[in-house]
Design an enzyme around this catalytic site. Structure first.
Site, PDB file in Angstrom:
ATOM      1  N   ASP A   1      -3.625  -5.294 -17.359  1.00  0.00           N
ATOM      2  CA  ASP A   1      -2.654  -4.219 -17.576  1.00  0.00           C
ATOM      3  C   ASP A   1      -2.714  -3.669 -18.998  1.00  0.00           C
ATOM      4  OD1 ASP A   1      -1.785  -4.461 -14.905  1.00  0.00           O
ATOM      5  OD2 ASP A   1      -0.486  -6.126 -15.446  1.00  0.00           O
TER       6      ASP A   1
ATOM      7  N   HIS B   1       0.448   0.231 -13.152  1.00  0.00           N
ATOM      8  CA  HIS B   1       1.270  -0.936 -13.506  1.00  0.00           C
ATOM      9  C   HIS B   1       2.727  -0.494 -13.663  1.00  0.00           C
ATOM     10  CE1 HIS B   1       2.306  -4.841 -14.966  1.00  0.00           C
ATOM     11  NE2 HIS B   1       2.697  -4.384 -16.140  1.00  0.00           N
TER      12      HIS B   1
ATOM     13  N   ILE C   1      -7.486 -10.406 -10.674  1.00  0.00           N
ATOM     14  CA  ILE C   1      -8.023  -9.972 -11.962  1.00  0.00           C
ATOM     15  C   ILE C   1      -9.532  -9.798 -11.815  1.00  0.00           C
ATOM     16  CG2 ILE C   1      -8.306 -10.556 -14.398  1.00  0.00           C
ATOM     17  CD1 ILE C   1      -5.703 -12.216 -14.136  1.00  0.00           C
ATOM     18  N   LEU C   2     -10.011  -8.621 -12.179  1.00  0.00           N
ATOM     19  CA  LEU C   2     -11.437  -8.328 -12.026  1.00  0.00           C
ATOM     20  C   LEU C   2     -12.212  -8.831 -13.236  1.00  0.00           C
ATOM     21  CD1 LEU C   2     -11.017  -4.697 -10.690  1.00  0.00           C
ATOM     22  CD2 LEU C   2     -11.847  -6.664  -9.360  1.00  0.00           C
TER      23      LEU C   2
ATOM     24  N   GLY D   1       0.787  -1.230   0.000  1.00  0.00           N
ATOM     25  CA  GLY D   1       0.000   0.000   0.000  1.00  0.00           C
ATOM     26  C   GLY D   1       0.818   1.279   0.000  1.00  0.00           C
ATOM     27  N   SER D   2       2.032   1.228  -0.529  1.00  0.00           N
ATOM     28  CA  SER D   2       2.821   2.476  -0.562  1.00  0.00           C
ATOM     29  C   SER D   2       2.182   3.495  -1.508  1.00  0.00           C
ATOM     30  CB  SER D   2       4.287   2.210  -0.957  1.00  0.00           C
ATOM     31  OG  SER D   2       4.404   1.858  -2.309  1.00  0.00           O
ATOM     32  N   ASN D   3       1.552   3.002  -2.564  1.00  0.00           N
ATOM     33  CA  ASN D   3       0.867   3.939  -3.464  1.00  0.00           C
ATOM     34  C   ASN D   3      -0.391   4.512  -2.819  1.00  0.00           C
ATOM     35  OD1 ASN D   3       2.240   4.055  -6.262  1.00  0.00           O
ATOM     36  ND2 ASN D   3       2.387   1.912  -5.629  1.00  0.00           N
TER      37      ASN D   3
ATOM     38  N   MET E   1      -4.298  -7.193  -6.662  1.00  0.00           N
ATOM     39  CA  MET E   1      -3.655  -8.326  -7.328  1.00  0.00           C
ATOM     40  C   MET E   1      -4.618  -9.399  -7.840  1.00  0.00           C
ATOM     41  SD  MET E   1      -0.652  -7.232  -7.404  1.00  0.00           S
ATOM     42  CE  MET E   1       0.268  -8.643  -8.007  1.00  0.00           C
TER      43      MET E   1
ATOM     44  N   ASN F   1      -5.942   1.777 -13.074  1.00  0.00           N
ATOM     45  CA  ASN F   1      -4.962   0.817 -12.548  1.00  0.00           C
ATOM     46  C   ASN F   1      -3.554   1.372 -12.744  1.00  0.00           C
ATOM     47  OD1 ASN F   1      -3.977  -1.782 -11.613  1.00  0.00           O
ATOM     48  ND2 ASN F   1      -3.395  -2.215 -13.733  1.00  0.00           N
TER      49      ASN F   1
HETATM   50  C1  GRF Z   1       2.913  -1.344  -7.687  1.00  0.00           C
HETATM   51  O1  GRF Z   1       4.137  -1.615  -8.325  1.00  0.00           O
HETATM   52  C2  GRF Z   1       1.797  -1.301  -8.698  1.00  0.00           C
HETATM   53  O2  GRF Z   1       2.193  -0.765  -9.913  1.00  0.00           O
HETATM   54  C3  GRF Z   1       1.465  -2.761  -8.865  1.00  0.00           C
HETATM   55  O3  GRF Z   1       1.538  -3.271  -7.544  1.00  0.00           O
HETATM   56  C4  GRF Z   1       2.500  -2.510  -6.800  1.00  0.00           C
HETATM   57  C5  GRF Z   1       1.862  -2.054  -5.524  1.00  0.00           C
HETATM   58  O4  GRF Z   1       2.789  -1.465  -4.628  1.00  0.00           O
HETATM   59  N1  GRF Z   1       0.194  -2.942  -9.513  1.00  0.00           N
HETATM   60  P1  GRF Z   1       2.278  -0.863  -3.255  1.00  0.00           P
HETATM   61  O5  GRF Z   1       1.473  -1.947  -2.557  1.00  0.00           O
HETATM   62  O6  GRF Z   1       1.450   0.340  -3.554  1.00  0.00           O
HETATM   63  O7  GRF Z   1       3.515  -0.519  -2.489  1.00  0.00           O
END
Ligand code: GRF
Length: 195
Positions: free
Chosen positions: A146, A105, A88-89, A6-8, A86, A103
């Site tokens: 993707d 990627h 696939i929907l 969940g860093s994003n 992670m 999404n």
């Molecule tokens: C990211 O590299 C994103 O592009 C991919 O999964 C990863 C998630 O990273 N779909 P985080 O959990 O947000 O750190």
């Protein structure tokens, strides 16, 4: 929606808390298919609704997606962000949120679809087959993995002495910025008025 670290998600939450995301948007909920996802803890720390929606034994993908869609729809989202989701929907979910799903990627458009994209790019670079990779944010109009109309992308160099960790960190930094910038840009567009 997030399955892992969940860093994003954190980048979105931080931008939102700082007021640099946009005043037209707020995160209403975080959903994970995995109970151990750090994303859920990050949401809780930020005071945001966090939900674990796990697949039940023998539940098929369509059934799961129907249940997931019901839960997500309950929050009436204008945007559904797959930030490391992670699973696939299926159309069952996607059709409920037409034009609203994006999404992230860690590869350039048309390259390295699926899991372990960073590792595969790094291995190809080690084998002398590539010198760069990238990041993209795209819409999710269908079950394609993707793929889908690209909203933003950026090329990222792979240096000769990169370890996988170093490359991953470089990619993450770009992801965090690109995802937040894309959400901000989408939120700046006029909201469609539906009858
Ligand atoms: C990211 O590299 C994103 O592009 C991919 O999964 C990863 C998630 O990273 N779909 P985080 O959990 O947000 O750190």
């Amino acid at each position: 929606m997030a399955s892992g670290n969940g860093s994003n998600l954190q980048a979105i939450l931080d931008a939102s808390a700082e007021g640099s995301l946009t005043d037209r948007a707020r995160v209403v909920a975080v959903v994970s298919d995995r109970s151990d996802s750090r994303a859920l803890a990050r949401a809780t720390e930020a005071g945001i609704a966090s939900l674990h929606v796990g697949a039940e034994p023998d539940q098929d993908r369509t059934e799961y997606d129907r249940r997931l869609a019901e839960i997500v729809a309950g929050f009436e989202p204008d945007l559904v962000v797959l930030a490391g989701w992670m699973r696939i929907l299926t159309t069952e979910f996607i059709s409920r949120f037409a034009d609203k799903i994006i999404n992230l990627h860690p590869a350039k458009p048309g390259e390295l679809a699926g899991t372990r994209a960073i590792e595969r790019a790094w291995q190809e670079a080690l084998a002398g087959e590539r010198t760069e990779t990238g990041v993209m944010v795209h819409r999710v109009p269908d079950e394609g993995v993707d793929t889908g109309p690209v909203l933003a992308s950026e090329t990222i160099p792979i240096e000769l002495d990169d370890t996988l960790d170093v490359l991953t960190e470089r990619i993450r930094r770009v992801e965090h910025r690109l995802l937040v910038d894309t959400i901000r840009a989408l939120c700046a567009q006029p909201k469609e008025i539906t009858a």
